[in-house]
Design a protein around this motif. Structure first.
Motif, PDB file in Angstrom:
ATOM      1  N   ASP A 126       0.869  -1.177   0.000  1.00 31.37           N
ATOM      2  CA  ASP A 126       0.000   0.000   0.000  1.00 31.37           C
ATOM      3  C   ASP A 126       0.906   1.228   0.000  1.00 31.37           C
ATOM      4  N   HIS A 127       0.979   1.900  -1.143  1.00 31.50           N
ATOM      5  CA  HIS A 127       1.954   2.986  -1.303  1.00 31.50           C
ATOM      6  C   HIS A 127       3.347   2.399  -1.060  1.00 31.50           C
ATOM      7  N   ASP A 128       4.044   2.823   0.003  1.00 25.56           N
ATOM      8  CA  ASP A 128       5.379   2.274   0.260  1.00 25.56           C
ATOM      9  C   ASP A 128       5.425   1.487   1.569  1.00 25.56           C
ATOM     10  N   SER A 129       4.286   0.964   2.022  1.00 30.89           N
ATOM     11  CA  SER A 129       4.218   0.199   3.274  1.00 30.89           C
ATOM     12  C   SER A 129       4.858  -1.174   3.095  1.00 30.89           C
ATOM     13  N   PHE A 133       4.788  -4.578  10.185  1.00 28.59           N
ATOM     14  CA  PHE A 133       3.957  -3.492  10.696  1.00 28.59           C
ATOM     15  C   PHE A 133       3.502  -2.536   9.594  1.00 28.59           C
ATOM     16  N   GLN A 134       3.842  -2.868   8.343  1.00 28.87           N
ATOM     17  CA  GLN A 134       3.455  -2.023   7.211  1.00 28.87           C
ATOM     18  C   GLN A 134       3.853  -0.556   7.451  1.00 28.87           C
ATOM     19  N   GLN A 135       5.090  -0.387   7.922  1.00 30.15           N
ATOM     20  CA  GLN A 135       5.614   0.960   8.171  1.00 30.15           C
ATOM     21  C   GLN A 135       6.099   1.577   6.861  1.00 30.15           C
ATOM     22  N   ARG A 136       5.990   2.894   6.753  1.00 35.02           N
ATOM     23  CA  ARG A 136       6.263   3.585   5.489  1.00 35.02           C
ATOM     24  C   ARG A 136       7.539   4.425   5.579  1.00 35.02           C
ATOM     25  N   PRO A 137       8.516   4.146   4.737  1.00 30.46           N
ATOM     26  CA  PRO A 137       9.719   4.978   4.702  1.00 30.46           C
ATOM     27  C   PRO A 137       9.407   6.449   4.462  1.00 30.46           C
ATOM     28  N   SER A 138       8.366   6.749   3.668  1.00 27.11           N
ATOM     29  CA  SER A 138       8.027   8.139   3.386  1.00 27.11           C
ATOM     30  C   SER A 138       7.523   8.883   4.618  1.00 27.11           C
ATOM     31  N   ARG A 157      15.492  -2.098   5.768  1.00 32.88           N
ATOM     32  CA  ARG A 157      15.508  -2.234   7.238  1.00 32.88           C
ATOM     33  C   ARG A 157      14.138  -2.660   7.765  1.00 32.88           C
ATOM     34  N   LEU A 158      13.091  -2.067   7.186  1.00 31.77           N
ATOM     35  CA  LEU A 158      11.738  -2.333   7.679  1.00 31.77           C
ATOM     36  C   LEU A 158      11.249  -3.730   7.345  1.00 31.77           C
ATOM     37  N   THR A 159      11.897  -4.387   6.384  1.00 33.99           N
ATOM     38  CA  THR A 159      11.537  -5.770   6.088  1.00 33.99           C
ATOM     39  C   THR A 159      12.347  -6.754   6.918  1.00 33.99           C
ATOM     40  N   ASP A 160      13.134  -6.246   7.835  1.00 39.35           N
ATOM     41  CA  ASP A 160      13.821  -7.062   8.848  1.00 39.35           C
ATOM     42  C   ASP A 160      12.893  -7.085  10.064  1.00 39.35           C
ATOM     43  N   PRO A 161      12.248  -8.227  10.392  1.00 39.62           N
ATOM     44  CA  PRO A 161      11.276  -8.265  11.478  1.00 39.62           C
ATOM     45  C   PRO A 161      11.811  -7.762  12.811  1.00 39.62           C
ATOM     46  N   ALA A 162      13.072  -8.056  13.108  1.00 39.23           N
ATOM     47  CA  ALA A 162      13.648  -7.611  14.371  1.00 39.23           C
ATOM     48  C   ALA A 162      13.796  -6.093  14.396  1.00 39.23           C
ATOM     49  N   TYR A 163      14.257  -5.521  13.295  1.00 38.25           N
ATOM     50  CA  TYR A 163      14.417  -4.061  13.224  1.00 38.25           C
ATOM     51  C   TYR A 163      13.054  -3.376  13.332  1.00 38.25           C
TER      52      TYR A 163
END
Length: 386
Positions: A126-129, A133-138, A157-163
């Protein structure tokens, strides 16, 4: 000794308000069901997850866990694939390493369940999620390197579950009073979603996951961040999000042979003792319920009704009820309350022969024994509190 002689049938409720309360409670379950189907569950898997959610509501695991838990490879959760279970263990493990209290693990898992069903999406959905946690770099997520040598892009980084889990916890811990608030409110403060109430539907299942993976840690509490997990003392909120509404001896029990219509327990405490919300939720009833029409005076066994009382809708079809207050409740219908928030004061209004709190716990509208229910959530009533 104060007693409550009111059978269920004697509690009169205006038809409109009673119907509204039922719609609110049933609506939570329906929204959860539709969400599971829309997110790709087959009917068979859907039934398994719903059963697991029901188990988490009715048969929460006993015990308070420990910070030194290990994940058992044989643990299976109906409806979850191996990658989902491993991601759940990672979220919990990062929280443990960061010394986040177990309530935070429940909130993190509920959030990840809503956002990704615990699948680690490496391609934006969804966009850049991205990620669990579907967090967005933007929006700034992923900008901070994990270490000076971390040269990954924010999306990587956000596709690293621990990060991603660590960044969620960092923001969670900066959220005021996060451990006593509704899951939906806290998750929204961290994530900023277009559908904030959607997070609440996953609280029961997230609690189940924590308890199954850690052997009961969702029932525990820590006095200070990073302390060993222990069973909560009265007045503290457990990892499952529950606390004792009032500290006192339990008099009349739940549907005893001599009182089969008694749908709760009577906690014997002095008049004007503060009554606390057993868990975070939304007030669905706050009113006078007495056959005399007057709740500002002491009632009697001849009076029908709950007196001044409050009912709160929590999550996964759970509601609690607090009867016989001495004066008008301190909360109003539609108000969001935190676990432990004052609701009113103990009295003897309605069907009562002396000051006490009549306390009920209900699952999908059906009364269940509050003694077992609260003990399973780390908030034991009565003598077991000592």
């Amino acid at each position: 000794m104060a007693v409550d002689l009111r059978p269920d049938a004697e509690e009169t409720q205006p038809e409109g308000k009673s119907r509204l309360r039922k719609f609110v409670v049933i609506g939570i379950a329906l929204v959860a069901a539709s969400a599971l189907l829309c997110l790709g569950f087959t009917p068979m898997v859907f039934n398994s997850v719903v059963q697991s959610m029901r188990d988490s509501a009715e048969n929460a695991q006993q015990g308070c866990g420990s910070l030194g838990f290990s994940v058992d490879d044989n643990v299976k959760i109906d409806g979850l694939a191996a990658d989902q279970l491993q991601n759940a263990a990672t979220v919990i493990g990062v929280g443990q390493k960061m010394k986040v209290p177990p309530r935070g693990w429940v909130i993190a898992l509920a959030t990840a369940l809503q956002e990704s069903l615990l699948h680690n999406y490496t391609v934006a959905t969804d966009h850049d999620s991205v990620g669990l946690f579907q967090q967005r770099p933007s929006s700034g997520w992923g900008n901070a390197p994990a270490s000076p040598s971390d040269t990954r892009s924010p999306a990587q980084r956000l596709t690293d579950p621990a990060y991603a889990s660590a960044k969620f916890y960092e923001k969670l811990l900066r959220t005021p009073n996060w451990n006593a608030r509704r899951v939906a409110d806290v998750a929204q403060a961290v994530q900023i979603s277009a559908f904030p109430e959607a997070y609440a539907r996953w609280e029961g299942f997230a609690t189940l996951l924590v308890n199954r993976i850690t052997k009961g840690a969702a029932n525990g509490v820590v006095a200070e961040q990073g302390d060993p997990i222990r069973c909560p003392a009265p007045g503290e909120v457990s990892g499952a999000g529950w606390t004792v509404p009032a500290l006192g001896h339990v008099g009349s029990g739940f549907r005893t042979p001599d009182r089969p219509g008694h749908a709760g327990v009577d906690i014997i405490v002095p008049r004007y003792t503060v009554i606390h919300a057993a868990s975070a939720g939304i007030v669905v009833t706050s009113k006078c319920n007495a056959s005399t029409g007057n709740c500002d005076v002491d009632g009697s066994p001849a009076v029908k009704g709950c007196g001044w009382y409050v009912e709160i809708a929590h999550t996964t079809g759970l509601t609690t009820r607090y009867c016989h207050m001495v004066e008008r409740p301190a909360v109003v219908v539609g108000q969001s309350v935190e676990a432990g928030q004052p609701l009113g004061k103990v009295g003897s209004s309605g069907n009562s022969s002396g000051p006490h709190l009549h306390f009920e716990t209900r699952v999908n509208g059906e009364a269940v024994n509050p003694i077992a229910f609260m003990a399973a959530r780390g908030a034991p009533l009565g003598e077991s509190q000592r």
